[in-house]
Design a protein around this motif. Structure first.
Motif, PDB file in Angstrom:
ATOM      1  N   MET A  50      38.072  10.569   8.008  1.00 47.65           N
ATOM      2  CA  MET A  50      38.678  10.596   6.671  1.00 47.65           C
ATOM      3  C   MET A  50      40.036  11.285   6.704  1.00 47.65           C
ATOM      4  SD  MET A  50      35.542  11.604   4.150  1.00 47.65           S
ATOM      5  CE  MET A  50      34.135  10.522   3.896  1.00 47.65           C
ATOM      6  N   ALA A  51      40.109  12.388   7.440  1.00 48.60           N
ATOM      7  CA  ALA A  51      41.361  13.143   7.493  1.00 48.60           C
ATOM      8  C   ALA A  51      42.480  12.314   8.118  1.00 48.60           C
ATOM      9  CB  ALA A  51      41.143  14.437   8.281  1.00 48.60           C
ATOM     10  N   HIS A  52      42.194  11.671   9.254  1.00 53.11           N
ATOM     11  CA  HIS A  52      43.221  10.874   9.915  1.00 53.11           C
ATOM     12  C   HIS A  52      43.573   9.626   9.103  1.00 53.11           C
ATOM     13  CE1 HIS A  52      42.197  13.451  13.320  1.00 53.11           C
ATOM     14  NE2 HIS A  52      43.295  13.033  13.907  1.00 53.11           N
ATOM     15  N   ALA A  53      42.596   9.102   8.371  1.00 54.03           N
ATOM     16  CA  ALA A  53      42.846   7.909   7.565  1.00 54.03           C
ATOM     17  C   ALA A  53      43.668   8.220   6.322  1.00 54.03           C
ATOM     18  CB  ALA A  53      41.521   7.263   7.154  1.00 54.03           C
ATOM     19  N   ALA A  54      43.854   9.486   6.009  1.00 52.80           N
ATOM     20  CA  ALA A  54      44.622   9.845   4.808  1.00 52.80           C
ATOM     21  C   ALA A  54      46.117   9.627   5.002  1.00 52.80           C
ATOM     22  CB  ALA A  54      44.361  11.311   4.445  1.00 52.80           C
ATOM     23  N   LEU A  55      46.597   9.680   6.248  1.00 49.69           N
ATOM     24  CA  LEU A  55      48.042   9.578   6.494  1.00 49.69           C
ATOM     25  C   LEU A  55      48.640   8.258   6.015  1.00 49.69           C
ATOM     26  CD1 LEU A  55      50.585  10.870   7.620  1.00 49.69           C
ATOM     27  CD2 LEU A  55      49.980   9.974   9.879  1.00 49.69           C
ATOM     28  N   PRO A  56      48.057   7.088   6.343  1.00 52.66           N
ATOM     29  CA  PRO A  56      48.656   5.850   5.815  1.00 52.66           C
ATOM     30  C   PRO A  56      48.628   5.779   4.297  1.00 52.66           C
ATOM     31  CG  PRO A  56      46.554   5.399   6.909  1.00 52.66           C
ATOM     32  CD  PRO A  56      46.932   6.791   7.261  1.00 52.66           C
ATOM     33  N   GLY A  57      47.635   6.390   3.655  1.00 47.63           N
ATOM     34  CA  GLY A  57      47.596   6.408   2.194  1.00 47.63           C
ATOM     35  C   GLY A  57      48.756   7.186   1.604  1.00 47.63           C
ATOM     36  N   VAL A  58      49.091   8.308   2.249  1.00 45.76           N
ATOM     37  CA  VAL A  58      50.252   9.098   1.814  1.00 45.76           C
ATOM     38  C   VAL A  58      51.528   8.263   1.937  1.00 45.76           C
ATOM     39  CG1 VAL A  58      51.688  11.103   2.364  1.00 45.76           C
ATOM     40  CG2 VAL A  58      49.194  11.323   2.348  1.00 45.76           C
ATOM     41  N   CYS A  59      51.672   7.581   3.065  1.00 45.77           N
ATOM     42  CA  CYS A  59      52.878   6.771   3.292  1.00 45.77           C
ATOM     43  C   CYS A  59      52.963   5.599   2.318  1.00 45.77           C
ATOM     44  CB  CYS A  59      52.886   6.262   4.736  1.00 45.77           C
ATOM     45  SG  CYS A  59      52.997   7.556   5.984  1.00 45.77           S
ATOM     46  N   ILE A  60      51.853   4.918   2.084  1.00 49.72           N
ATOM     47  CA  ILE A  60      51.857   3.782   1.170  1.00 49.72           C
ATOM     48  C   ILE A  60      52.171   4.234  -0.257  1.00 49.72           C
ATOM     49  CG2 ILE A  60      50.395   2.009   0.106  1.00 49.72           C
ATOM     50  CD1 ILE A  60      48.948   1.793   2.817  1.00 49.72           C
ATOM     51  N   GLY A  61      51.606   5.373  -0.657  1.00 53.40           N
ATOM     52  CA  GLY A  61      51.900   5.914  -1.981  1.00 53.40           C
ATOM     53  C   GLY A  61      53.381   6.214  -2.152  1.00 53.40           C
ATOM     54  N   PHE A  62      54.001   6.759  -1.105  1.00 57.11           N
ATOM     55  CA  PHE A  62      55.438   7.038  -1.175  1.00 57.11           C
ATOM     56  C   PHE A  62      56.245   5.750  -1.203  1.00 57.11           C
ATOM     57  CE2 PHE A  62      59.529   7.603   0.934  1.00 57.11           C
ATOM     58  CZ  PHE A  62      60.086   8.611   0.160  1.00 57.11           C
ATOM     59  N   SER A 108      41.634   5.920  15.394  1.00 57.01           N
ATOM     60  CA  SER A 108      42.788   5.431  16.149  1.00 57.01           C
ATOM     61  C   SER A 108      43.621   4.445  15.333  1.00 57.01           C
ATOM     62  CB  SER A 108      42.313   4.749  17.451  1.00 57.01           C
ATOM     63  OG  SER A 108      41.546   5.628  18.231  1.00 57.01           O
ATOM     64  N   VAL A 109      42.945   3.485  14.695  1.00 54.96           N
ATOM     65  CA  VAL A 109      43.653   2.440  13.954  1.00 54.96           C
ATOM     66  C   VAL A 109      44.398   3.027  12.762  1.00 54.96           C
ATOM     67  CG1 VAL A 109      43.358   0.379  12.529  1.00 54.96           C
ATOM     68  CG2 VAL A 109      42.125   0.574  14.691  1.00 54.96           C
ATOM     69  N   PHE A 110      43.717   3.830  11.955  1.00 53.97           N
ATOM     70  CA  PHE A 110      44.339   4.346  10.731  1.00 53.97           C
ATOM     71  C   PHE A 110      45.441   5.357  11.047  1.00 53.97           C
ATOM     72  CE2 PHE A 110      41.008   2.221   8.568  1.00 53.97           C
ATOM     73  CZ  PHE A 110      41.360   2.154   7.228  1.00 53.97           C
ATOM     74  N   PHE A 111      45.202   6.244  12.008  1.00 55.27           N
ATOM     75  CA  PHE A 111      46.220   7.235  12.326  1.00 55.27           C
ATOM     76  C   PHE A 111      47.446   6.575  12.965  1.00 55.27           C
ATOM     77  CE2 PHE A 111      47.951  10.893  14.810  1.00 55.27           C
ATOM     78  CZ  PHE A 111      48.231  11.714  13.729  1.00 55.27           C
ATOM     79  N   GLY A 112      47.195   5.610  13.852  1.00 53.42           N
ATOM     80  CA  GLY A 112      48.304   4.867  14.435  1.00 53.42           C
ATOM     81  C   GLY A 112      49.103   4.119  13.388  1.00 53.42           C
ATOM     82  N   PHE A 113      48.402   3.499  12.434  1.00 57.82           N
ATOM     83  CA  PHE A 113      49.068   2.797  11.335  1.00 57.82           C
ATOM     84  C   PHE A 113      49.880   3.773  10.493  1.00 57.82           C
ATOM     85  CE2 PHE A 113      48.578   0.658   7.023  1.00 57.82           C
ATOM     86  CZ  PHE A 113      49.625  -0.229   7.237  1.00 57.82           C
ATOM     87  N   GLY A 114      49.336   4.956  10.279  1.00 57.65           N
ATOM     88  CA  GLY A 114      50.053   5.973   9.512  1.00 57.65           C
ATOM     89  C   GLY A 114      51.334   6.420  10.203  1.00 57.65           C
ATOM     90  N   ILE A 115      51.282   6.599  11.525  1.00 55.43           N
ATOM     91  CA  ILE A 115      52.479   6.989  12.275  1.00 55.43           C
ATOM     92  C   ILE A 115      53.541   5.891  12.204  1.00 55.43           C
ATOM     93  CG2 ILE A 115      53.386   7.519  14.562  1.00 55.43           C
ATOM     94  CD1 ILE A 115      51.838   9.803  13.348  1.00 55.43           C
TER      95      ILE A 115
END
Length: 293
Positions: A50-62, A108-115
């Motif tokens: 959940m924690a690593h998957a939060a990063l793409p959500g932050v980016c998409i919101g911005f 891996s997928v969500f955190f990589g997508f977030g980066i």
């Protein structure tokens, strides 16, 4: 020592420091208490996903609103965290992949997508994106009063919900069949517990970061497990350990200077864990060795 005494009044009287200290203390308490249920339910790795998957959500919101409004960014983080949790369940239920492998894939997928999204934002959004990368490791010093108020109030709400539903969580974790027989909706309370974990993740990522927030959930609860076999005591003790970690991390990062608050909070929690590992009344290694002796 004279320099230290000269420094103390400057940050003690700082309103920003008091807010960060309050937010760290409440966030640590809520994390330790909720983490106790997560640990006993053996869902610690899901909280990491959940924690690593939060990063793409932050980016998409911005990217959608093009402003660093904390409620908007946290809403995006909550949505992608819930999506990640749902995908883990789908993979486990509809394939031969085990839960640990499914969690590893999602992380891996969500955190990589977030980066990737974060890099895209830094290259193509020149206005108002500075400091967005602080969500990776956290940056408590950048928090303003309204941000810390949101974190403190949300943490207090999560603690109240955990306290009110303590009996239901306890029975659902240890004996789901008995819970169903006495009329407890086990599926609902399992979902509520995951929602509380998502709440901790989204309100803590700006202070601790997506990489370290899972440690704040797991470490204080694990330390408390070495002191007692009673869930009630463990939950409150985990909350106290989390509060001490938050307070110690905020103080040390301010006194020493130029040290990130999030990693200092996690290091403080780790120190408490190692002390508990050795000296814990219930399962400490030294205590067990003395008994065997």
């Amino acid at each position: 020592m004279n320099e230290l005494f000269d420094l103390i009044p400057s940050f003690v009287t700082s309103a920003n420091f008091r807010w960060v200290l309050t937010g760290s203390l409440l966030l640590g308490f809520a994390s330790g208490m909720i983490g106790s249920f997560v640990l006993l339910k053996k869902q610690s790795l899901i909280s990491d996903a959940m924690a690593h998957a939060a990063l793409p959500g932050v980016c998409i919101g911005f990217m959608i609103f093009q402003e660093k409004s904390l409620p908007i960014l946290l809403l995006g983080a909550a949505l992608t965290s819930l999506i990640a949790t749902h995908l883990i369940q789908i993979i486990v239920n509809h394939s031969r992949i085990k839960s640990d492998a499914a969690i590893g894939i999602i992380i891996s997928v969500f955190f990589g997508f977030g980066i990737v999204l974060l890099t895209f934002i830094q290259q193509n959004f020149t206005s108002n994106q500075a400091g967005l990368d602080s969500f990776i490791f956290g940056q408590a010093a950048s928090l303003i009063r309204s941000d810390v108020q949101l974190i403190a109030i949300s943490s207090l709400v999560l603690v109240i919900i955990s306290t009110l539903c303590f009996k239901e969580f306890k029975i659902s974790i240890f004996d789901p069949s008995f819970a169903k027989n006495i009329g407890i909706n086990v599926k609902f309370f399992n979902g509520l517990l995951l929602a509380l974990v998502v709440g901790i993740v989204v309100i803590g990522i700006q202070m601790v970061g997506v990489v370290l927030i899972a440690s704040l959930l797991i470490t204080p609860a694990l330390a408390a497990r070495y002191w007692t076999d009673n869930l009630s005591i463990m939950a409150w003790l985990g909350g106290i350990f989390g509060s001490i970690s938050g307070m110690t991390g905020a103080l040390s990062s301010t006194i020493i200077g130029d040290l990130p608050t999030g990693p200092m909070i996690v290091l403080s929690a780790s120190a408490i864990f190692f002390i508990s590992l050795l000296l814990g009344k219930s399962k400490g290694l030294v205590v067990k060795a003395v008994k065997v002796r």
